[in-house]
Design a protein around this motif. Structure first.
Motif, PDB file in Angstrom:
ATOM      1  N   LYS A 284     -34.348 -10.696  27.540  1.00  0.00           N
ATOM      2  CA  LYS A 284     -34.974 -10.714  28.854  1.00  0.00           C
ATOM      3  C   LYS A 284     -35.349 -12.144  29.233  1.00  0.00           C
ATOM      4  O   LYS A 284     -35.161 -12.562  30.367  1.00  0.00           O
TER       5      LYS A 284
ATOM      6  N   GLY B  35     -33.768 -14.128  32.275  1.00  0.00           N
ATOM      7  CA  GLY B  35     -34.661 -14.697  33.288  1.00  0.00           C
ATOM      8  C   GLY B  35     -34.425 -16.183  33.471  1.00  0.00           C
ATOM      9  O   GLY B  35     -34.417 -16.688  34.606  1.00  0.00           O
TER      10      GLY B  35
ATOM     11  N   GLU C 261     -31.235 -16.634  35.408  1.00  0.00           N
ATOM     12  CA  GLU C 261     -31.448 -16.315  36.827  1.00  0.00           C
ATOM     13  C   GLU C 261     -32.206 -17.436  37.533  1.00  0.00           C
ATOM     14  O   GLU C 261     -31.878 -17.808  38.663  1.00  0.00           O
ATOM     15  N   THR C 262     -33.210 -17.989  36.862  1.00  0.00           N
ATOM     16  CA  THR C 262     -33.961 -19.110  37.442  1.00  0.00           C
ATOM     17  C   THR C 262     -33.045 -20.304  37.664  1.00  0.00           C
ATOM     18  O   THR C 262     -33.059 -20.930  38.727  1.00  0.00           O
TER      19      THR C 262
END
Length: 194
Positions: free
Chosen positions: A4, A8, A11-12
């Protein structure tokens, strides 16, 4: 949990690149502050610098992203044709048209040479451009053609297309895509297909 976190972080990073691309396209490299990019990406500047060493490194990632999109689009157009010659000509036309899109023109043609330096900008261009040009010219070359000759022709074609893209971006009056393609086609006929 680590997955995760990795997802994340990815994605950032993607969001930062997307927003930087938009702002670099609208304002140019010099007039875009890292604080503005961070705000647009809804991250702190510290988070931005966690992913990218500096603004130049972020810009280089944006240039590489555009170069990959250019490569994929041009390759897809070429693959729609069955034979090497029409594939090459269709892909070349697509390359010239893609290079005139506002994002690509501003970021890759205008800002990249000065921000990244001509050596880095050329390396990115050669990496993606020669990957498109060389296989087709190998297929078009007469049997027994020496690889150094085919590679030299690929460099010649890449240089021609780059200069044509710059001329189109500048709006040079006598240069248009159809003229560039006609000259390229005649040149190929003389240099490799006879």
């Amino acid at each position: 949990m680590p997955r995760k976190t990795a997802a994340g972080a990815a994605e950032t990073r993607h969001t930062i690149v997307r927003e930087a691309r938009r702002l670099f396209s609208e304002r140019g490299f010099a007039d875009t502050a890292t604080a503005e990019i961070a705000a647009a990406a809804q991250v702190t500047e510290g988070a931005l610098f966690h992913h990218f060493k500096n603004k130049r490194a972020l810009f280089e990632e944006v240039v590489n992203t555009l170069a990959r999109e250019f490569h994929d689009e041009v390759q897809a157009v070429g693959h729609r044709e069955q034979d090497a010659r029409p594939a090459f000509l269709a892909a070349t036309r697509a390359a010239l048209i893609f290079s005139q899109g506002e994002e690509y023109r501003r970021i890759v043609l205008v800002d990249a040479p000065s921000v990244l330096g001509s050596a880095v900008a050329r390396e990115i261009d050669s990496r993606f451009g020669l990957d498109l040009i060389l296989p087709v010219l190998r297929a078009l070359a007469p049997k027994g053609s020496a690889e150094p000759q085919v590679r030299a022709l690929a460099l010649l074609v890449l240089g021609y297309l780059n200069e044509a893209a710059f001329a189109l971006a500048r709006g040079d009056g006598d240069v248009d895509v159809d003229t560039v393609m006609a000259v390229l086609e005649r040149t190929l006929d003389r240099l490799i297909l006879t």
